[in-house]
Design a protein around this motif. Structure first.
Motif, PDB file in Angstrom:
ATOM      1  N   ALA A 178      70.630  85.441  48.987  1.00  0.00           N
ATOM      2  CA  ALA A 178      71.758  84.867  48.254  1.00  0.00           C
ATOM      3  C   ALA A 178      71.320  83.636  47.470  1.00  0.00           C
ATOM      4  CB  ALA A 178      72.882  84.511  49.224  1.00  0.00           C
ATOM      5  N   PHE A 179      70.451  82.821  48.055  1.00  0.00           N
ATOM      6  CA  PHE A 179      69.952  81.618  47.401  1.00  0.00           C
ATOM      7  C   PHE A 179      69.145  81.971  46.149  1.00  0.00           C
ATOM      8  CE2 PHE A 179      66.566  78.386  47.038  1.00  0.00           C
ATOM      9  CZ  PHE A 179      67.341  77.268  46.832  1.00  0.00           C
ATOM     10  N   VAL A 180      68.230  82.931  46.274  1.00  0.00           N
ATOM     11  CA  VAL A 180      67.393  83.331  45.134  1.00  0.00           C
ATOM     12  C   VAL A 180      68.246  83.982  44.050  1.00  0.00           C
ATOM     13  CG1 VAL A 180      65.473  84.799  44.400  1.00  0.00           C
ATOM     14  CG2 VAL A 180      65.355  83.585  46.583  1.00  0.00           C
ATOM     15  N   ALA A 181      69.187  84.832  44.454  1.00  0.00           N
ATOM     16  CA  ALA A 181      70.065  85.484  43.481  1.00  0.00           C
ATOM     17  C   ALA A 181      70.896  84.453  42.731  1.00  0.00           C
ATOM     18  CB  ALA A 181      70.972  86.490  44.192  1.00  0.00           C
ATOM     19  N   TYR A 182      71.341  83.436  43.435  1.00  0.00           N
ATOM     20  CA  TYR A 182      72.130  82.381  42.797  1.00  0.00           C
ATOM     21  C   TYR A 182      71.308  81.640  41.746  1.00  0.00           C
ATOM     22  CZ  TYR A 182      75.353  78.468  42.365  1.00  0.00           C
ATOM     23  OH  TYR A 182      76.217  77.515  41.883  1.00  0.00           O
ATOM     24  N   LEU A 183      70.022  81.409  42.047  1.00  0.00           N
ATOM     25  CA  LEU A 183      69.150  80.734  41.084  1.00  0.00           C
ATOM     26  C   LEU A 183      68.882  81.598  39.852  1.00  0.00           C
ATOM     27  CD1 LEU A 183      66.457  79.080  43.402  1.00  0.00           C
ATOM     28  CD2 LEU A 183      68.345  77.957  42.229  1.00  0.00           C
TER      29      LEU A 183
END
Length: 358
Positions: free
Chosen positions: A46-51
């Motif tokens: 989720a963190f990488v996708a958000y970036l």
């Protein structure tokens, strides 16, 4: 005799909704505490996708389909990794081999340094002779090494966990980037109509603040890494560029970068040339970088995104790191910021509903 007035329907419904929210938050908290390590790949995805989501939306705006934009990002990432590995692998291999070759020399130097320090201290404070400090420190180091070897199965387990993350995170990130909008719409559709506007406002506030924080933290890490690499190279620290880059990576965790870089630089310098004036120069450089980071870089980049006292930041890092290790330290601050915004928005809803119910 007069009967007590019943609770107004709107206030009663408000308390019911608050109870549901409290139950959901409690359940989520317990789930994270019990199986937090299992949820790490999901959180990282989720963190990488958000970036990466802003880049996907930019490519969509340029005319690509959602699938083509995601595939283009993955293709570009793979290409960058291949080029980076091609350029850095030889130098990295050489430095690792050099370090391994110098390990016996470093060990001998460490032993001599300890004996010299012990003799100097004992010459000024004879009472310390009975403590035999050098032998005590060496025994502690050997005990630590033995403990590390005994914990090797756990280290292997962590390695397997890391491998699972490497395999799972790219797949889940791809799915989240591809279906992120649909997932967001599905979650919003679960919100009751009376809280729909508040939910949209909450998502907007979290998005704005987290975007500012994450971008600022990445820029901060890049700036501190470059400053450290240049500074340590100029003062003649061995492996100065590598130590500086490691400082930048470590600075993804607030306040850690300059301290980590200085610690490695001092250790390498002491093992190479002993305790000299260069150690003091390294400490001065590290303090200067920390001052620049705390009073110039961070206030400029993140003044509007995170309003936290440094003591609060350190407390959050300690708690998150103790619960979930490195990932907790990396994701603890953004998670706290999202929860803070949620609580503020929830408080505003409660106050407004309480006023309306009167």
């Amino acid at each position: 005799m007069a009967q007590p007035s019943a609770m107004p329907p709107s206030r009663k419904q408000l308390w019911i909704d608050l109870g549901r929210v409290a139950g959901l938050l409690t359940g989520a908290g317990l789930l994270c505490y019990i199986i937090g390590s299992v949820l790490v790949p999901f959180a990282v995805s989720a963190f990488v996708a958000y970036l990466l989501l802003p880049i996907v939306e930019l490519l969509e705006y340029r005319g690509l389909s959602r699938l083509a934009a995601v595939v283009a990002i993955y293709g570009g990432g793979i290409l960058l990794l291949a080029v980076g590995a091609f350029l850095l692998a030889p130098k990295l291999t050489t430095q690792v081999q050099t370090f391994r070759g110098k390990l016996p020399e470093y060990s001998s130097l460490a032993h001599e340094t300890l004996l010299t320090a012990q003799r100097d201290l004992e010459s000024h404070i004879p009472e310390l002779q009975r403590y035999r400090m050098a032998e005590t420190i060496e025994k502690q180091v050997v005990a630590y090494a033995n403990d590390s070897l005994e914990s090797l199965p756990q280290l292997l387990l962590n390695a397997f966990t890391l491998i699972s993350i490497v395999v799972i995170v790219p797949f889940m990130t791809f799915y989240l980037l591809l279906e992120g909008s649909a997932i967001k719409k599905a979650l919003i559709s679960l919100v009751p109509n009376r809280y729909f506007e508040n939910a949209l406002n909450l998502i907007y506030l979290v998005d704005v603040n987290l975007s500012a924080y994450l971008l600022g933290q990445l820029m901060d890490a890049l700036i501190i890494g470059l400053l450290s690499a240049v500074a340590y190279s100029l003062i003649g620290v061995h492996y100065g560029m590598v130590i500086g880059l490691l400082s930048g990576l470590a600075n993804l965790i607030p306040y850690v970068g300059p301290v980590a870089g200085a610690s490695v630089a001092v250790l390498v310098t002491v093992l190479e040339v002993g305790i000299t004036a260069k150690v003091l120069v390294i400490l001065i450089v590290a303090v200067a970088i920390q001052v620049v980071d705390n009073f110039l870089v961070q206030p400029t980049l993140m003044s509007k995104s995170v309003d936290l006292h440094p003591l609060a930041v350190i407390t959050i890092l300690l708690i998150a790191g103790n619960l979930w290790g490195l990932w907790g330290m990396l994701l603890g601050i953004p998670t706290y910021c999202a929860c803070k915004i949620f609580v503020e928005e929830l408080t505003a809803v409660v106050r407004r509903e309480s006023v309306d119910a009167i």
